[in-house]
Design a protein around this motif. Structure first.
Motif, PDB file in Angstrom:
ATOM      1  N   PRO A  36       0.843  -1.207   0.000  1.00  0.00           N
ATOM      2  CA  PRO A  36       0.000   0.000   0.000  1.00  0.00           C
ATOM      3  C   PRO A  36       0.873   1.251   0.000  1.00  0.00           C
ATOM      4  O   PRO A  36       1.979   1.246   0.535  1.00  0.00           O
ATOM      5  CB  PRO A  36      -0.799  -0.120   1.295  1.00  0.00           C
ATOM      6  N   PRO A  37       0.391   2.345  -0.592  1.00  0.00           N
ATOM      7  CA  PRO A  37       1.204   3.548  -0.718  1.00  0.00           C
ATOM      8  C   PRO A  37       1.227   4.404   0.544  1.00  0.00           C
ATOM      9  O   PRO A  37       0.265   4.451   1.303  1.00  0.00           O
ATOM     10  CB  PRO A  37       0.517   4.317  -1.840  1.00  0.00           C
ATOM     11  N   PHE A  38       2.353   5.065   0.719  1.00  0.00           N
ATOM     12  CA  PHE A  38       2.453   6.108   1.746  1.00  0.00           C
ATOM     13  C   PHE A  38       3.347   7.177   1.136  1.00  0.00           C
ATOM     14  O   PHE A  38       4.449   6.875   0.694  1.00  0.00           O
ATOM     15  CB  PHE A  38       3.083   5.572   3.032  1.00  0.00           C
ATOM     16  N   CYS A  39       2.859   8.386   1.092  1.00  0.00           N
ATOM     17  CA  CYS A  39       3.635   9.425   0.420  1.00  0.00           C
ATOM     18  C   CYS A  39       3.595  10.755   1.153  1.00  0.00           C
ATOM     19  O   CYS A  39       2.545  11.199   1.617  1.00  0.00           O
ATOM     20  CB  CYS A  39       3.090   9.606  -1.004  1.00  0.00           C
ATOM     21  N   ALA A  80       6.785   3.353   0.822  1.00  0.00           N
ATOM     22  CA  ALA A  80       6.892   4.713   1.344  1.00  0.00           C
ATOM     23  C   ALA A  80       7.737   5.593   0.447  1.00  0.00           C
ATOM     24  O   ALA A  80       8.869   5.265   0.125  1.00  0.00           O
ATOM     25  CB  ALA A  80       7.489   4.664   2.750  1.00  0.00           C
ATOM     26  N   LEU A  81       7.136   6.692   0.055  1.00  0.00           N
ATOM     27  CA  LEU A  81       7.861   7.664  -0.760  1.00  0.00           C
ATOM     28  C   LEU A  81       7.915   9.001  -0.044  1.00  0.00           C
ATOM     29  O   LEU A  81       6.885   9.543   0.345  1.00  0.00           O
ATOM     30  CB  LEU A  81       7.153   7.854  -2.118  1.00  0.00           C
ATOM     31  N   TRP A  82       9.137   9.483   0.112  1.00  0.00           N
ATOM     32  CA  TRP A  82       9.283  10.860   0.593  1.00  0.00           C
ATOM     33  C   TRP A  82       9.964  11.604  -0.544  1.00  0.00           C
ATOM     34  O   TRP A  82      11.130  11.375  -0.833  1.00  0.00           O
ATOM     35  CB  TRP A  82      10.109  10.900   1.875  1.00  0.00           C
ATOM     36  N   LEU A  83       9.167  12.449  -1.193  1.00  0.00           N
ATOM     37  CA  LEU A  83       9.640  13.093  -2.412  1.00  0.00           C
ATOM     38  C   LEU A  83      10.248  14.464  -2.109  1.00  0.00           C
ATOM     39  O   LEU A  83       9.558  15.336  -1.608  1.00  0.00           O
ATOM     40  CB  LEU A  83       8.457  13.225  -3.388  1.00  0.00           C
ATOM     41  N   PRO A  84      11.529  14.630  -2.442  1.00  0.00           N
ATOM     42  CA  PRO A  84      12.205  15.880  -2.114  1.00  0.00           C
ATOM     43  C   PRO A  84      12.252  16.842  -3.300  1.00  0.00           C
ATOM     44  O   PRO A  84      11.962  16.457  -4.434  1.00  0.00           O
ATOM     45  CB  PRO A  84      13.616  15.412  -1.781  1.00  0.00           C
ATOM     46  N   MET A  99      20.794  15.274   7.930  1.00  0.00           N
ATOM     47  CA  MET A  99      19.852  14.984   9.009  1.00  0.00           C
ATOM     48  C   MET A  99      19.414  13.530   9.013  1.00  0.00           C
ATOM     49  O   MET A  99      18.769  13.070   9.947  1.00  0.00           O
ATOM     50  CB  MET A  99      18.627  15.870   8.878  1.00  0.00           C
ATOM     51  N   GLY A 100      19.718  12.823   7.948  1.00  0.00           N
ATOM     52  CA  GLY A 100      19.327  11.422   7.871  1.00  0.00           C
ATOM     53  C   GLY A 100      18.004  11.221   7.164  1.00  0.00           C
ATOM     54  O   GLY A 100      17.396  10.164   7.254  1.00  0.00           O
ATOM     55  N   ALA A 101      17.558  12.237   6.442  1.00  0.00           N
ATOM     56  CA  ALA A 101      16.254  12.185   5.784  1.00  0.00           C
ATOM     57  C   ALA A 101      16.199  11.052   4.761  1.00  0.00           C
ATOM     58  O   ALA A 101      17.063  10.945   3.897  1.00  0.00           O
ATOM     59  CB  ALA A 101      15.964  13.520   5.098  1.00  0.00           C
ATOM     60  N   SER A 102      15.159  10.247   4.851  1.00  0.00           N
ATOM     61  CA  SER A 102      15.065   9.090   3.959  1.00  0.00           C
ATOM     62  C   SER A 102      14.284   9.436   2.697  1.00  0.00           C
ATOM     63  O   SER A 102      13.302   8.787   2.348  1.00  0.00           O
ATOM     64  CB  SER A 102      14.432   7.900   4.674  1.00  0.00           C
ATOM     65  N   CYS A 103      14.737  10.491   2.033  1.00  0.00           N
ATOM     66  CA  CYS A 103      14.090  10.933   0.795  1.00  0.00           C
ATOM     67  C   CYS A 103      14.488  10.043  -0.374  1.00  0.00           C
ATOM     68  O   CYS A 103      15.574   9.486  -0.405  1.00  0.00           O
ATOM     69  CB  CYS A 103      14.528  12.357   0.452  1.00  0.00           C
TER      70      CYS A 103
END
Length: 888
Positions: free
Chosen positions: A47-50, A87-91, A145-149
């Motif tokens: 399932p998506p998480f964004c 999981a998507l963290w879009l920068p 900072m360790g951002a998981s982008c």
RNA sequence: GGGCGCGUAGCUCAGUGGGAGAGCGCUCGCCUCACACGCGAGAGGUCGCAGGUUCAAAACCUGCCGCGCCCACCA
């Protein structure tokens, strides 16, 4: 990790006493990205998480407010990833029109270059070059900072795709009649020389002046008094307005006054806007420089007279003596001239009133006619944006932000999107000599209406926020129907500070609903501003700025992240932060590190295996039970976006429970070696490993580093391990209750030692009495906890005869006896007397309560029973203390 | 003018109807073989004020006082 492989398992013994984030963080920051953990795959079946990052200004540097937002986002994304979401963290970054243009202009000026000298094209090229060379520093800072982008998906608001998205959005809105062109007063910044939207104007109280002066009636029969805070604008007055029903002025309406400086005859008009009660009831009307006056002029047909140039200096429309003065010089000059002519009636100074200021440069805004401007007609967009919060499709956390959001939508006026800048998306509108307008996605060759090839594009660019409002979907590929867009829209959560709730959040909702037909995100998590310990805004002039990069250098990113998470309470509006707090985060990291050292000292590596329940000691049952509660609490806290609670719960568990009691109890077993030592080691490693997983979203680096040293065969990194939870099989209220007994005994002995100044070196015996039903559990456990402190303890039941001559410390349920000769009798008598006072007053209060018929009849039965139990317990305790006192 | 948030230990804050809590700071004792970035023990609070509801209020209601913020075209 190409050069430095992570340490292999079994490294507990090699772990340094001090945790050193500088040796750990850069390695993992790079390694996670290199291994592709953060690259999202919409076809994974999960399932998506964004989350899309609130795009920082390309020229920006990471400040502590960014650090807070990025910490929250990373915690959410990492947890979601561990929970099995795709999981998507879009920068990405924002071109930030005015801000960037001003920065580059300043740099060029240092080289002696003015932007107008080199022209538009060359200037824009310089900005791009500058952006390529110096921009994006903030990206590296976010990485630190360790951002998981997912950096493979990084976007820029002016990249090709997003520029196309901007044009499509403009055209679609235009086609729907929601974008139009008109001539209006705009909020003009004379310093940046551009118009601004209402949201970009900040209203601040200033100490101004209120000047009242007279306009003589043209027929010489008298005069009319008017008041103003901006007396210089009288140069542009084209009318006097009074309320239609105002009898005082009824006879004057339709007559004229004479302008004292240039002799113009100015009509007196009637308009409902005028408040009869305020001032003299008559208002000077400056249509070209005041929004209200502009409206009055529209209604009454008064002419516009523009008296300012783009820099807010007086232009040639005014008498020669005033030309060229800036507005503040003009204010004084006009006032003096009125005084000379005997027209000045009164002055009030200082006069406090709100004045609009530019949100970028803080100059005073000048309402000004800046030619034809493009506007977004909001009436077609606000309704759906309100609807989605009312029916819960979009929710705010904390919920209280919903109200200001709705109120804002209700009062919203049309949005001026034209900016007289060079850096930004040029407005996709072309004009031909006949005045036709062509709006198009791709540059047209000819006028759409008359076919003229002599067309020129609008000189202005769009408001920066016009492109930002598309961010949640333009970054995913819109207007194309991409797999990313289908999978990750709507976004799951948006995290941002309340200061851009209107500027950005509300507009994303409006545009998302219009262009995508769905909310841009399901949750808007709104956090406060980070302030200093005194609640002051951080500013260079106050010298209270906390630079996150400096903090990372000094304490590590985990420490910074943890302290930010722990401070983000949500109850109060803003978030106080101090270097001491970050130091606390560093200390916590070190505590965890050392706990791991102890646990892993004899750990063989591999996946920890929990020994069978039958072999668990009381302390172990307690620890597992507390650990399970910790998991549940952290889980709920994250679900409800209560980051401070999640951090606090973890802090308390790790420090006060796992370390202070758990490890202290287990030291004896660890040292015992053999099968017992192996059991203890496995169990502690098991708890540690799961605790690391819980803590990972907030402190990714140290948890990953320790986790690697445990040496699980799979997965290969904690960043992609699973999130613990669900299991409740270790919850053990009996063990928790029994251990509370043990803690009471241990604490009592420690207190006794401390009160009587008994040296830690001195060894002695003690005897504890506990209720029969906990005897078995407590025996051994209490002794093992105290043995390290130099005390040998016997545990017996309450009804066992006590030892003559020993002193008794009475507990809530039980007692501890200590041998004579260790203490001073006087001090002991004082200690007991004090304790007796406390118990006696508690007992009295309890008795009173029980004697109250209202209480016993109306309170819940279990509450009454609880009170009875307490009363009895206190009675027994008091008797025991009295007996002890009598013996002394 | 409208709205929101907050007044709890020296500081920063948790605590939402049944015996006042945390971190930091402070005091005392400890370099106890994971950690002195630590361990143990303490001191410190009419829960802003006044009414009210209730057997019971830090918590719920009303009013007031104080601080902060947002919105707003009263010249």
């Amino acid at each position: 990790m190409s050069e430095q492989q992570p340490e292999p398992a079994l490294a507990g013994a090699e772990m340094a006493t001090r945790y050193d984030p500088q040796q750990v963080e850069p390695r993992w920051a790079a390694e996670w990205v290199d291994r592709g953990y953060f690259t999202a795959d919409p076809s994974s079946g999960k399932p998506p998480f964004c989350i899309v990052i609130p795009p920082p200004n390309v020229t920006g540097r990471l400040h502590v407010g960014h650090a807070l937002g990025r910490t929250i986002e990373d915690a959410l994304v990492r947890r979601a990833r561990m929970q099995g979401f795709e999981a998507l963290w879009l920068p990405g970054m924002d071109h930030a029109g005015i801000a960037t243009q001003v920065v580059v202009e300043r740099k060029l000026r240092e080289e002696g270059i003015e932007r107008r000298d080199i022209g538009r094209e060359a200037f824009v090229e310089r900005v791009w070059a500058w952006k390529e060379q110096f921009g994006g520093e903030i990206v590296d800072q976010i990485k630190r900072m360790g951002a998981s982008c997912d950096w493979t998906r990084e976007r820029f608001t002016m990249d090709e795709g997003l520029s196309r998205a901007v044009r499509v959005a403009f055209v679609r809105l235009h086609e729907a009649g929601l974008i139009y062109r008109g001539e209006r007063l705009v909020n003009w910044c004379p310093t940046d020389r551009t118009g601004l939207s209402d949201s970009e104007v900040e209203h601040d109280e200033v100490e101004g002046e209120l000047v009242t002066f007279r306009y003589p009636l043209s027929d010489g029969t008298g005069s009319i008094e008017v008041a103003t805070t901006r007396v210089e604008t009288m140069l542009g007055d084209t009318g006097i307005a009074v309320h239609p029903g105002d009898e005082r002025y009824a006879a004057l309406v339709g007559r004229t006054v004479t302008h004292p400086f240039d002799g113009r005859e100015i009509p007196v008009v009637a308009d409902h806007h005028v408040d009869e009660e305020f001032g003299t009831g008559a208002v000077k009307v400056t249509p070209a420089h005041d929004p209200n006056d502009f409206d009055i002029a529209q209604r009454t047909g008064l002419p516009l007279m523009n008296i300012f140039d783009a820099g807010a200096s007086l232009n040639d429309a005014v008498p020669v003596e005033f030309r060229g003065l800036d507005r503040y010089e003009a204010r004084k000059a006009v006032r003096d001239r009125l005084d000379q002519l005997g027209l000045l009636v009164s002055e009030e100074r200082p006069y406090l009133h709100a004045v609009g200021h530019c949100y970028r440069c803080h100059s005073e805004i000048e309402p000004w006619i800046a030619g034809l401007q493009w506007f977004v007609k909001v009436s077609g967009l606000t309704g759906p944006a309100r609807q989605v919060v009312e029916d819960g499709r979009l929710r705010f956390a904390p919920e209280r932000w919903q109200r200001p959001y709705v109120t804002w939508l209700d009062d919203l006026r049309d949005w001026n999107i034209s900016r007289q800048l060079w850096w930004g998306h040029r407005i996709p509108a072309w004009y031909c000599p006949d005045g036709h307008v062509t709006v198009a996605i791709t540059d047209p060759d000819a006028c759409a209406e008359c076919g003229s090839a002599e067309i020129s594009q609008d000189e202005d660019v769009l408001d920066t926020w016009f492109s930002s409002q598309l961010w949640p979907f333009s970054t995913l590929g819109w207007p194309d129907d991409t797999e990313d867009l289908r999978f990750f829209y709507p976004n799951s959560v948006l995290v941002t500070g309340y200061e851009i709730l209107y500027l950005w959040v509300a507009r994303m909702v409006m545009s998302g609903l219009f262009l995508m037909d769905d909310v841009p995100f399901r949750w808007a998590v709104i956090h406060g501003l980070v302030r200093d310990q005194q609640g002051r805004k951080m500013s260079k002039s106050l010298g209270n700025v906390i630079d996150p990069m400096e903090m990372i250098d000094r304490y590590g990113a985990d420490a910074l992240r943890f302290s930010l998470a722990r401070a983000a309470t949500g109850g109060q509006q803003d978030i106080p932060l101090s270097e001491e707090a970050i130091e606390g985060g560093r200390n916590f990291a070190n505590k965890l590190w050392n706990a791991a050292r102890l646990v892993l000292r004899a750990y063989p590596g591999g996946e920890p295996v929990l020994p069978p329940a039958a072999r668990h000691t009381l302390a172990e049952r307690w620890l597992l039970s507390r650990h399970q509660r910790c998991i549940a609490e952290v889980d709920v806290a994250f679900d409800e976006f209560r980051f401070a609670d999640a951090a606090q719960t973890l802090y308390r568990f790790v420090w006060s429970e796992f370390c202070d009691w758990g490890l202290e109890f287990e030291k004896g077993r660890l040292d015992a070696g053999g099968a017992e030592g192996e059991d203890a080691t496995q169990l502690l490693a098991w708890v540690l490993e799961r605790t690391l997983r819980l803590l990972h979203p907030i402190m990714p680096f140290i948890t990953e580093e320790i986790w690697q040293r445990i040496g699980l065969p799979e997965p290969e990194a904690l960043a992609i391990a699973s999130w613990p939870g669900g299991d409740t099989s270790h919850t053990d209220p009996d063990a928790e209750a029994a251990l509370t007994q043990v803690q009471a005994i241990v604490t009592a002995v420690r207190q006794f030692r401390s009160k009587h100044g008994i040296s830690p070196k001195e060894r002695f015996d003690a005897l504890a009495g506990v209720p029969a039903d906990t005897l078995e559990a407590v025996t051994g456990q209490a002794d093992s906890a105290l043995r390290l402190a130099g005390v040998t303890l016997d545990v017996t039941t309450l009804d066992t005869p006590t030892r003559d001559g020993w002193t008794t410390v009475t507990l809530d349920q039980g007692f501890v006896q200590l041998p004579p000769g260790l203490f001073d009798t006087g001090a002991e008598r004082a200690r007991l007397a004090k304790q007796r006072d406390g118990v006696a007053s508690d007992l009295e209060r309890s008795a009173k309560k029980l004697a109250n018929a209202g209480f016993t009849s109306k309170a819940a039965p279990e509450v009454v029973q609880q009170e009875r139990d307490k009363h009895e317990r206190l009675g027994v305790k008091l008797d025991a203390i009295d007996a002890q006192l009598a013996q002394l």
